[in-house]
Design a protein around this motif. Structure first.
Motif: not given
Length: 525
Positions: A384-404
């Motif tokens: 990413a052009p700027m470091r993502p916020r921690l909440a953004q990455v945490c949401l993506l990981v937890v959502a990925a776990f639930l979906l898979t």
């Protein structure tokens, strides 16, 4: 109220008569949702309308934002208890003994089902002298499917159930003497559980307020989420959510050891808080803060091990039960795997399974899909052009776990609530997702009722499941869009870098894939 400012304008101080606010954010540092969110602006009209340009902000002696939001949370939690209350109604049988009134499939028809009630007896908590992980019993005794069972939850959650069972039994002992109102032990057990789960959710709301800083009113979304009404008392997950969210607050306050301890405790209640260590380490790698990230990781793993070690050493078969059941468990009704199986007639990766047979291929596919998603999230994080916020990455990981994952129990959606509010504080899409997710409960209950009892077939229920999954995927797409276009990020548009970032807040990049890409391109040219 006088003139409303434009959508993204900050609240401005109106003169020198205001004393300097040293206890909290100043008036010019706050975000007023009645200015930035059209939905909130409309909802505010019965209560006096949007905040005025010359309003005195932060000077109310009692009804502070914190107290208002916590009061909203208490009201919604009370509604959640009322939603479950039909399932703890009692009736006297022919012998005058109190019994739970689940006649006519009340738990499904009234949509009040909670795991807490049947687990009191299913986990043998009602029997004297029992202790989780030590006490065993035989399911299916006398049949070819007979097998030994133990407490099926992680250590902290199992001990939490046992502690509340003892409280309820103590209460009934006192109530039997006429000092306190008498009821069934399981009813007292549910009420004690609901009380502590409510405290846990108040911790979640409070932590989100403190993390969000100038956008603290976003925590109202956590407080009033429809998912809280439906799922707060369905199981015990608010404990893990409280530990995870408090850990993120500790990290935001630059307390890496405390953050690790809280994540470890959360992992001992439900494994998902440990997933947050991945995003944390990735961002620490990018921001050159690996020392602090590793400190939190080691603290988390040490605390998880410290909580689990006594049970593991004393009652190893009982400790292993949680992992055994999750390994042997098949496809959950609320998953995309079940959606595909139902609508296509597919028999699944492993085909028909015998009792206690491990779905090896399903487990492997689920794990591989999650790891592939994590690899993709890692690429997004580092490119990413700027470091993502921690909440953004945490949401993506937890959502990925639930979906898979092969299991998405309905209360798991609570895991996403604080992360989603902190990652993408856009009220309309968040409330839309929460409402859709909460409404899955209705067809789920009538699907469990069964068509022979005038319930629903699987089709309508799974249609809602797909709608929920699409809503979660939509949130993830919005997050990824804002990661690559940080100028669209509402948090960063208010002047913050990463309120939850702690040591990462304002840190310069030390390593990114973009830099490596530029160097490779330059060397080739």
């Amino acid at each position: 109220m006088s003139g409303e400012p434009d959508g993204n304008e900050s609240v401005q101080p109106t003169g020198t008569s205001l004393l300097e606010d040293t206890e909290s954010l100043g008036p010019d540092e706050r975000v007023a949702p009645t200015w930035t969110e059209s939905l909130v602006r409309s909802l505010s009209r019965p209560f006096g309308g949007p905040l005025g340009r010359h309003a005195s902000v932060g000077r109310q002696w009692f009804w502070t934002a914190t107290r208002v939001i916590l009061l909203l949370a208490v009201v919604v939690l009370a509604l959640g208890w009322l939603q479950k209350s039909p399932c703890i109604q009692t009736v006297k049988d022919d012998k005058g003994v109190l019994q739970l009134d689940w006649s006519g499939n009340r738990q499904y028809v009234a949509m009040c089902y909670s795991d807490v009630v049947p687990l009191y007896t299913a986990e043998r908590l009602d029997q004297p002298g029992t202790f989780p992980y030590r006490t065993s019993w035989i399911d299916g005794e006398g049949t070819p499917q007979a097998h030994i069972r133990y407490m099926e939850y992680p250590v902290l959650t199992g001990l939490f159930q046992w502690f509340n069972a003892k409280l309820a039994q103590g209460y009934i002992s006192i109530a039997s003497s006429g000092i306190l109102p008498f009821t069934m032990t399981v009813v007292a057990y549910f009420d004690f559980i609901a009380f502590f789960l409510s405290l846990a959710w108040l911790v979640v709301v409070w932590s989100v307020m403190r993390i969000a800083r100038r956008r603290m009113w976003d925590a109202a979304l956590v407080a009033v989420s429809p998912l809280v009404i439906v799922q707060a008392f369905t199981n015990f997950d608010t404990l893990a959510v409280a530990f995870a969210t408090a850990a993120l607050l500790a990290w935001a306050r630059k307390k890496p050891i405390l953050a690790g301890i809280l994540l470890g405790l959360g992992g001992a209640a439900k494994l998902y808080p440990l997933f947050l260590l991945g995003p944390l380490l990735l961002l620490c790698w990018r921001g050159g803060r690996m020392k602090q990230g590793l400190t939190t990781t080691v603290s988390a793993l040490a605390m998880w091990a410290a909580v689990n070690a006594p049970i593991y050493l004393l009652y190893r078969p009982g400790w292993w039960e949680f992992f055994r059941l999750n390994t042997e468990r098949g496809v959950d009704p609320d998953t995309l795997y079940n959606v595909v199986e139902y609508f296509t007639g597919w028999l699944g990766f492993d085909g028909p399974l015998a009792q206690n047979q491990v779905p090896t291929i399903l487990n492997t596919v689920s794990a591989v899909l999650f790891l592939l998603c994590c690899a993709g999230i890692a690429w997004v994080t580092m490119s990413a052009p700027m470091r993502p916020r921690l909440a953004q990455v945490c949401l993506l990981v937890v959502a990925a776990f639930l979906l898979t994952n092969k299991v998405w129990s309905p209360q798991y959606s609570l895991w996403l609530v604080p992360l989603a509010v902190l990652a993408i504080p856009r009220w309309k899409p968040l409330l839309a997702w929460m409402t859709i997710d909460a409404l899955v409960w209705v067809p789920r209950m009538f699907f469990y009722l069964g068509t022979d009892k005038k319930g629903l077939p699987a089709g309508p229920f799974l249609t809602f499941v797909v709608a929920r999954d699409l809503a979660v995927i939509g949130l993830c797409i919005l997050v990824i869009r804002e990661i690559y276009r940080p100028e669209l990020d509402l948090v960063r548009r208010t002047g913050d870098d990463d309120p939850m970032g702690g040591f990462l807040d304002g840190a310069a990049d030390r390593f990114t894939f973009r830099r490596r890409q530029r160097l490779m391109t330059a060397s080739v040219s």
